[in-house]
Scaffold this motif. Structure first.
Motif, PDB file in Angstrom:
ATOM      1  N   LEU B  21      -8.806  -4.297 -79.317  1.00 21.05           N
ATOM      2  CA  LEU B  21      -7.847  -3.763 -80.280  1.00 21.05           C
ATOM      3  C   LEU B  21      -6.643  -4.702 -80.292  1.00 21.05           C
ATOM      4  N   ASN B  22      -6.069  -4.925 -81.466  1.00 19.42           N
ATOM      5  CA  ASN B  22      -5.041  -5.960 -81.576  1.00 19.42           C
ATOM      6  C   ASN B  22      -3.878  -5.530 -82.457  1.00 19.42           C
ATOM      7  N   CYS B  23      -2.738  -6.132 -82.184  1.00 16.16           N
ATOM      8  CA  CYS B  23      -1.559  -5.997 -83.038  1.00 16.16           C
ATOM      9  C   CYS B  23      -0.877  -7.349 -83.143  1.00 16.16           C
ATOM     10  N   THR B  24      -0.317  -7.606 -84.302  1.00 12.84           N
ATOM     11  CA  THR B  24       0.554  -8.764 -84.463  1.00 12.84           C
ATOM     12  C   THR B  24       1.947  -8.279 -84.804  1.00 12.84           C
ATOM     13  N   TYR B  25       2.931  -9.096 -84.524  1.00 16.88           N
ATOM     14  CA  TYR B  25       4.298  -8.695 -84.797  1.00 16.88           C
ATOM     15  C   TYR B  25       5.114  -9.895 -85.248  1.00 16.88           C
ATOM     16  N   SER B  26       6.248  -9.603 -85.846  1.00 10.68           N
ATOM     17  CA  SER B  26       7.055 -10.687 -86.410  1.00 10.68           C
ATOM     18  C   SER B  26       8.381 -10.889 -85.664  1.00 10.68           C
ATOM     19  N   ASN B  27       8.820  -9.893 -84.904  1.00 11.59           N
ATOM     20  CA  ASN B  27      10.128  -9.961 -84.258  1.00 11.59           C
ATOM     21  C   ASN B  27      10.005 -10.592 -82.873  1.00 11.59           C
ATOM     22  N   SER B  28      10.495 -11.815 -82.745  1.00 14.95           N
ATOM     23  CA  SER B  28      10.359 -12.523 -81.473  1.00 14.95           C
ATOM     24  C   SER B  28      11.223 -11.918 -80.368  1.00 14.95           C
ATOM     25  N   ALA B  29      12.091 -10.980 -80.715  1.00 15.20           N
ATOM     26  CA  ALA B  29      12.950 -10.349 -79.713  1.00 15.20           C
ATOM     27  C   ALA B  29      12.236  -9.235 -78.945  1.00 15.20           C
ATOM     28  N   PHE B  30      11.069  -8.837 -79.391  1.00 14.10           N
ATOM     29  CA  PHE B  30      10.342  -7.790 -78.667  1.00 14.10           C
ATOM     30  C   PHE B  30      10.005  -8.272 -77.257  1.00 14.10           C
ATOM     31  N   GLN B  31      10.271  -7.418 -76.281  1.00  9.93           N
ATOM     32  CA  GLN B  31      10.019  -7.770 -74.883  1.00  9.93           C
ATOM     33  C   GLN B  31       9.102  -6.767 -74.194  1.00  9.93           C
ATOM     34  N   TYR B  32       9.102  -5.539 -74.686  1.00  6.42           N
ATOM     35  CA  TYR B  32       8.304  -4.479 -74.082  1.00  6.42           C
ATOM     36  C   TYR B  32       7.158  -4.141 -75.022  1.00  6.42           C
ATOM     37  N   PHE B  33       5.958  -4.070 -74.463  1.00  3.05           N
ATOM     38  CA  PHE B  33       4.761  -3.848 -75.267  1.00  3.05           C
ATOM     39  C   PHE B  33       3.951  -2.718 -74.641  1.00  3.05           C
ATOM     40  N   MET B  34       3.602  -1.751 -75.468  1.00  7.66           N
ATOM     41  CA  MET B  34       2.916  -0.568 -74.982  1.00  7.66           C
ATOM     42  C   MET B  34       1.678  -0.294 -75.830  1.00  7.66           C
ATOM     43  N   TRP B  35       0.741   0.368 -75.224  1.00 10.60           N
ATOM     44  CA  TRP B  35      -0.391   0.956 -75.935  1.00 10.60           C
ATOM     45  C   TRP B  35      -0.393   2.442 -75.650  1.00 10.60           C
ATOM     46  N   TYR B  36      -0.432   3.208 -76.723  1.00 13.13           N
ATOM     47  CA  TYR B  36      -0.541   4.657 -76.622  1.00 13.13           C
ATOM     48  C   TYR B  36      -1.897   5.079 -77.175  1.00 13.13           C
ATOM     49  N   ARG B  37      -2.451   6.123 -76.582  1.00 13.09           N
ATOM     50  CA  ARG B  37      -3.705   6.689 -77.047  1.00 13.09           C
ATOM     51  C   ARG B  37      -3.407   8.076 -77.600  1.00 13.09           C
ATOM     52  N   GLN B  38      -3.973   8.363 -78.766  1.00  6.02           N
ATOM     53  CA  GLN B  38      -3.715   9.653 -79.409  1.00  6.02           C
ATOM     54  C   GLN B  38      -5.041  10.303 -79.784  1.00  6.02           C
ATOM     55  N   TYR B  39      -5.331  11.410 -79.121  1.00 11.67           N
ATOM     56  CA  TYR B  39      -6.491  12.207 -79.495  1.00 11.67           C
ATOM     57  C   TYR B  39      -6.137  13.080 -80.687  1.00 11.67           C
ATOM     58  N   SER B  40      -7.171  13.519 -81.392  1.00  9.88           N
ATOM     59  CA  SER B  40      -6.968  14.305 -82.599  1.00  9.88           C
ATOM     60  C   SER B  40      -6.136  15.556 -82.308  1.00  9.88           C
ATOM     61  N   ARG B  41      -5.124  15.779 -83.127  1.00 12.59           N
ATOM     62  CA  ARG B  41      -4.244  16.944 -83.039  1.00 12.59           C
ATOM     63  C   ARG B  41      -3.472  16.997 -81.720  1.00 12.59           C
ATOM     64  N   LYS B  42      -3.263  15.832 -81.112  1.00 13.90           N
ATOM     65  CA  LYS B  42      -2.442  15.746 -79.911  1.00 13.90           C
ATOM     66  C   LYS B  42      -1.369  14.689 -80.115  1.00 13.90           C
ATOM     67  N   GLY B  43      -0.345  14.720 -79.258  1.00 18.77           N
ATOM     68  CA  GLY B  43       0.640  13.665 -79.290  1.00 18.77           C
ATOM     69  C   GLY B  43       0.135  12.425 -78.576  1.00 18.77           C
ATOM     70  N   PRO B  44       0.712  11.257 -78.874  1.00 23.65           N
ATOM     71  CA  PRO B  44       0.317  10.033 -78.168  1.00 23.65           C
ATOM     72  C   PRO B  44       0.627  10.127 -76.677  1.00 23.65           C
ATOM     73  N   GLU B  45      -0.191   9.462 -75.871  1.00 29.69           N
ATOM     74  CA  GLU B  45       0.072   9.365 -74.435  1.00 29.69           C
ATOM     75  C   GLU B  45       0.069   7.889 -74.053  1.00 29.69           C
ATOM     76  N   LEU B  46       0.997   7.524 -73.191  1.00 26.57           N
ATOM     77  CA  LEU B  46       1.115   6.130 -72.775  1.00 26.57           C
ATOM     78  C   LEU B  46      -0.101   5.718 -71.959  1.00 26.57           C
ATOM     79  N   LEU B  47      -0.705   4.616 -72.383  1.00 27.95           N
ATOM     80  CA  LEU B  47      -1.908   4.106 -71.717  1.00 27.95           C
ATOM     81  C   LEU B  47      -1.594   2.857 -70.897  1.00 27.95           C
ATOM     82  N   MET B  48      -0.892   1.923 -71.510  1.00 29.36           N
ATOM     83  CA  MET B  48      -0.572   0.657 -70.847  1.00 29.36           C
ATOM     84  C   MET B  48       0.835   0.234 -71.236  1.00 29.36           C
TER      85      MET B  48
END
Lengths: 114, 113
Positions: B21-48
């Motif tokens: 799974l991939n993401c690209t971004y344009s803002n070089s100032a980003f320093q913190y990167f997260m992956w959240y997992r969201q099951y159906s009808r639930k809120g996201p949960e921090l994965l990585m």
């Protein structure tokens, strides 16, 4: 409770009515966030509370949206004169101070404006 | 150009496959990167969670950040049906407003038994 609690889980309202959404954060979490998630879209930041500091309201889309938080407890998001484009899932999250990357989310309120 | 781009999928793979799974971004100032997992009808949960560049591994999950390319990845090894969910990347600047996590739209993953 163990997690972030939101109520109601579902809300159906008529266009033009006001709605209130409630969030109960994790005990001890000083930071509280509201996000909006439209179908097929990413999470859209609405507002952020940190302790007794002035909230960051920069994400509120219009003056129909407002939120309050008393101390470090419950928060209420109010939408006045609801419009159909307000239909979305409204998610609340909390975190410990200075850990704005590690959010704990509630299950959200699904708002449907008819 | 949006700040964070993420292919919404859906992505369907057989059980046991390696998922990327991939993401690209344009803002070089980003320093913190997260992956959240969201099951159906639930809120996201921090994965990585990763700070700056490099790799991070947690069980079957590996997060990679390539700041020179403005590209982040999440790999899932030996995928399971229970991994079926929407995966959202998220990013934040150092010192930015604590509230301002920027999320991707999410990639919907389905792992077929």
């Amino acid at each position: 409770g163990a997690g972030v609690s939101q109520s109601p889980s579902n809300k159906v309202t008529e266009k033009g009515k006001d709605v209130e959404l409630r969030c109960d954060p994790i005990s001890g979490h000083t930071a509280l966030y509201w996000y909006r998630q439209r179908l097929g879209q990413g999470l859209e930041f609405l507002i952020y509370f940190q302790g007794n500091s002035a909230p960051d309201k920069s994400g509120l889309p219009s003056d129909r949206f407002s939120a309050e938080r008393t101390g470090e407890s419950v928060s209420t998001l109010t939408i006045q004169r609801t419009q159909q484009e307000d239909s979305a899932v409204y998610l609340c999250a909390s975190s410990t101070q200075g850990a704005g990357e590690k959010l704990f989310f509630g299950s959200g309120t699904q708002l449907s404006v008819l | 150009q949006k700040e964070v781009e993420q292919d919404p999928g859906p992505l369907s793979v057989p059980e046991g496959a390696i998922v990327s799974l991939n993401c690209t971004y344009s803002n070089s100032a980003f320093q913190y990167f997260m992956w959240y997992r969201q099951y159906s009808r639930k809120g996201p949960e921090l994965l990585m969670y990763t700070y700056s560049s490099g790799n991070k591994e947690d069980g079957r999950f590996t997060a990679q950040v390539d700041k020179s390319s403005k590209y982040i990845s999440l790999f899932i090894r030996d995928s399971q049906p229970s991994d079926s969910a929407t995966y959202l990347c998220a990013m934040k600047q150092y010192g930015g407003s604590q509230g301002n996590l920027i999320f991707g739209k999410g990639t919907k993953l389905s792992v077929k038994p």
